[in-house]
Design a protein around this motif. Structure first.
Motif, PDB file in Angstrom:
ATOM      1  N   MET A   1       0.820  -1.189   0.000  1.00  0.00           N
ATOM      2  CA  MET A   1       0.000   0.000   0.000  1.00  0.00           C
ATOM      3  C   MET A   1       0.866   1.256   0.000  1.00  0.00           C
ATOM      4  N   LEU A   2       1.979   1.187   0.713  1.00  0.00           N
ATOM      5  CA  LEU A   2       2.866   2.339   0.762  1.00  0.00           C
ATOM      6  C   LEU A   2       3.455   2.632  -0.608  1.00  0.00           C
ATOM      7  N   ARG A   3       3.795   1.587  -1.365  1.00  0.00           N
ATOM      8  CA  ARG A   3       4.314   1.788  -2.714  1.00  0.00           C
ATOM      9  C   ARG A   3       3.280   2.444  -3.608  1.00  0.00           C
ATOM     10  N   PHE A   4       2.029   2.056  -3.454  1.00  0.00           N
ATOM     11  CA  PHE A   4       0.954   2.649  -4.243  1.00  0.00           C
ATOM     12  C   PHE A   4       0.840   4.139  -3.945  1.00  0.00           C
ATOM     13  N   ILE A   5       0.885   4.507  -2.677  1.00  0.00           N
ATOM     14  CA  ILE A   5       0.783   5.916  -2.282  1.00  0.00           C
ATOM     15  C   ILE A   5       1.990   6.702  -2.792  1.00  0.00           C
ATOM     16  N   LEU A   6       3.182   6.115  -2.702  1.00  0.00           N
ATOM     17  CA  LEU A   6       4.365   6.800  -3.196  1.00  0.00           C
ATOM     18  C   LEU A   6       4.306   7.006  -4.709  1.00  0.00           C
ATOM     19  N   CYS A   7       3.809   6.017  -5.447  1.00  0.00           N
ATOM     20  CA  CYS A   7       3.649   6.171  -6.895  1.00  0.00           C
ATOM     21  C   CYS A   7       2.628   7.251  -7.226  1.00  0.00           C
ATOM     22  N   LEU A   8       1.566   7.310  -6.460  1.00  0.00           N
ATOM     23  CA  LEU A   8       0.552   8.331  -6.671  1.00  0.00           C
ATOM     24  C   LEU A   8       1.117   9.717  -6.403  1.00  0.00           C
ATOM     25  N   LEU A   9       1.888   9.872  -5.334  1.00  0.00           N
ATOM     26  CA  LEU A   9       2.515  11.162  -5.045  1.00  0.00           C
ATOM     27  C   LEU A   9       3.517  11.550  -6.126  1.00  0.00           C
ATOM     28  N   LEU A  10       4.275  10.582  -6.606  1.00  0.00           N
ATOM     29  CA  LEU A  10       5.222  10.858  -7.684  1.00  0.00           C
ATOM     30  C   LEU A  10       4.498  11.309  -8.940  1.00  0.00           C
ATOM     31  N   ALA A  11       3.392  10.665  -9.267  1.00  0.00           N
ATOM     32  CA  ALA A  11       2.611  11.054 -10.442  1.00  0.00           C
ATOM     33  C   ALA A  11       2.047  12.465 -10.275  1.00  0.00           C
ATOM     34  N   ALA A  12       1.593  12.810  -9.079  1.00  0.00           N
ATOM     35  CA  ALA A  12       1.053  14.148  -8.844  1.00  0.00           C
ATOM     36  C   ALA A  12       2.144  15.210  -8.962  1.00  0.00           C
ATOM     37  N   VAL A  13       3.308  14.938  -8.386  1.00  0.00           N
ATOM     38  CA  VAL A  13       4.416  15.896  -8.476  1.00  0.00           C
ATOM     39  C   VAL A  13       4.848  16.070  -9.929  1.00  0.00           C
ATOM     40  N   LEU A  14       4.942  14.966 -10.653  1.00  0.00           N
ATOM     41  CA  LEU A  14       5.318  15.037 -12.060  1.00  0.00           C
ATOM     42  C   LEU A  14       4.289  15.804 -12.873  1.00  0.00           C
ATOM     43  N   PHE A  15       3.026  15.594 -12.591  1.00  0.00           N
ATOM     44  CA  PHE A  15       1.976  16.322 -13.298  1.00  0.00           C
ATOM     45  C   PHE A  15       2.076  17.819 -13.036  1.00  0.00           C
ATOM     46  N   PHE A  16       2.225  18.225 -11.779  1.00  0.00           N
ATOM     47  CA  PHE A  16       2.309  19.651 -11.473  1.00  0.00           C
ATOM     48  C   PHE A  16       3.575  20.274 -12.037  1.00  0.00           C
ATOM     49  N   PHE A  17       4.667  19.520 -12.071  1.00  0.00           N
ATOM     50  CA  PHE A  17       5.900  20.019 -12.668  1.00  0.00           C
ATOM     51  C   PHE A  17       5.725  20.249 -14.159  1.00  0.00           C
ATOM     52  N   LEU A  18       5.127  19.272 -14.848  1.00  0.00           N
ATOM     53  CA  LEU A  18       4.920  19.424 -16.285  1.00  0.00           C
ATOM     54  C   LEU A  18       3.892  20.502 -16.609  1.00  0.00           C
ATOM     55  N   SER A  19       2.849  20.589 -15.808  1.00  0.00           N
ATOM     56  CA  SER A  19       1.823  21.594 -16.089  1.00  0.00           C
ATOM     57  C   SER A  19       2.336  23.005 -15.848  1.00  0.00           C
ATOM     58  N   SER A  20       3.288  23.185 -14.935  1.00  0.00           N
ATOM     59  CA  SER A  20       3.852  24.519 -14.730  1.00  0.00           C
ATOM     60  C   SER A  20       4.776  24.905 -15.884  1.00  0.00           C
ATOM     61  N   MET A  21       5.352  23.907 -16.558  1.00  0.00           N
ATOM     62  CA  MET A  21       6.234  24.193 -17.687  1.00  0.00           C
ATOM     63  C   MET A  21       5.455  24.466 -18.970  1.00  0.00           C
ATOM     64  N   LEU A  22       4.256  23.932 -19.081  1.00  0.00           N
ATOM     65  CA  LEU A  22       3.471  24.069 -20.301  1.00  0.00           C
ATOM     66  C   LEU A  22       2.470  25.201 -20.160  1.00  0.00           C
ATOM     67  N   ASP A  23       2.374  26.036 -21.191  1.00  0.00           N
ATOM     68  CA  ASP A  23       1.431  27.148 -21.159  1.00  0.00           C
ATOM     69  C   ASP A  23       0.095  26.793 -21.797  1.00  0.00           C
ATOM     70  N   ASP A  24       0.118  25.908 -22.746  1.00  0.00           N
ATOM     71  CA  ASP A  24      -1.081  25.535 -23.486  1.00  0.00           C
ATOM     72  C   ASP A  24      -1.906  24.529 -22.687  1.00  0.00           C
TER      73      ASP A  24
ATOM     74  N   MET B   1      -1.102   9.585 -16.403  1.00  0.00           N
ATOM     75  CA  MET B   1      -2.074   8.648 -15.852  1.00  0.00           C
ATOM     76  C   MET B   1      -1.985   7.283 -16.538  1.00  0.00           C
ATOM     77  N   MET B   2      -1.738   7.271 -17.836  1.00  0.00           N
ATOM     78  CA  MET B   2      -1.597   5.998 -18.532  1.00  0.00           C
ATOM     79  C   MET B   2      -0.361   5.244 -18.042  1.00  0.00           C
ATOM     80  N   ALA B   3       0.731   5.955 -17.841  1.00  0.00           N
ATOM     81  CA  ALA B   3       1.944   5.318 -17.324  1.00  0.00           C
ATOM     82  C   ALA B   3       1.718   4.812 -15.905  1.00  0.00           C
ATOM     83  N   PHE B   4       0.998   5.595 -15.110  1.00  0.00           N
ATOM     84  CA  PHE B   4       0.703   5.193 -13.735  1.00  0.00           C
ATOM     85  C   PHE B   4      -0.172   3.942 -13.707  1.00  0.00           C
ATOM     86  N   VAL B   5      -1.195   3.889 -14.524  1.00  0.00           N
ATOM     87  CA  VAL B   5      -2.085   2.729 -14.568  1.00  0.00           C
ATOM     88  C   VAL B   5      -1.329   1.488 -15.049  1.00  0.00           C
TER      89      VAL B   5
END
Length: 105
Positions: A1-24, A36-40
């Motif tokens: 369960m801890l691995r699942f939570i860590l993967c989810l946090l990593l996906a969220a951090v990666l999403f916010f990092f990429l979304s801050s870099m992209l303007d469109d 999300m596809m990579a996470f699933v």
């Protein structure tokens, strides 16, 4: 369960990092979909590995994990996987994870 939570946090951090870099906005949605596809996919592989380990707990072959992909049968097979107790004592796949031993062997 801890691995699942860590993967989810990593996906969220990666999403916010990429979304801050992209303007469109369109590119932001595509990046979110890709993450999300990579996470699933990663979680599916992890759950299949856990199912194989569970099969080894009660001395079944690894190929039976493919029965989880058969419609209708997968419900019954999942119930069997979740409700069956493992082999008492060591088996061909390793020691008992619960450290139980049979006195009659």
């Amino acid at each position: 369960m801890l691995r699942f939570i860590l993967c989810l946090l990593l996906a969220a951090v990666l999403f916010f990092f990429l979304s801050s870099m992209l303007d469109d906005k369109h590119l932001q949605y595509q990046a979110a979909l890709l993450i999300m596809m990579a996470f699933v996919l990663a979680e599916m592989i992890y759950l299949l590995v856990l199912a194989v380990r569970r099969l080894h707990d009660f001395e079944e072959r690894s190929w039976k994990v493919l029965l989880l992909f058969v419609p209708i049968w997968n419900i019954f097979w999942l119930i069997i996987l979740l409700s069956t107790d493992g082999t008492i004592g060591p088996n061909a796949y390793g020691p008992d994870p619960k450290c139980r031993y049979s006195f009659f062997e």
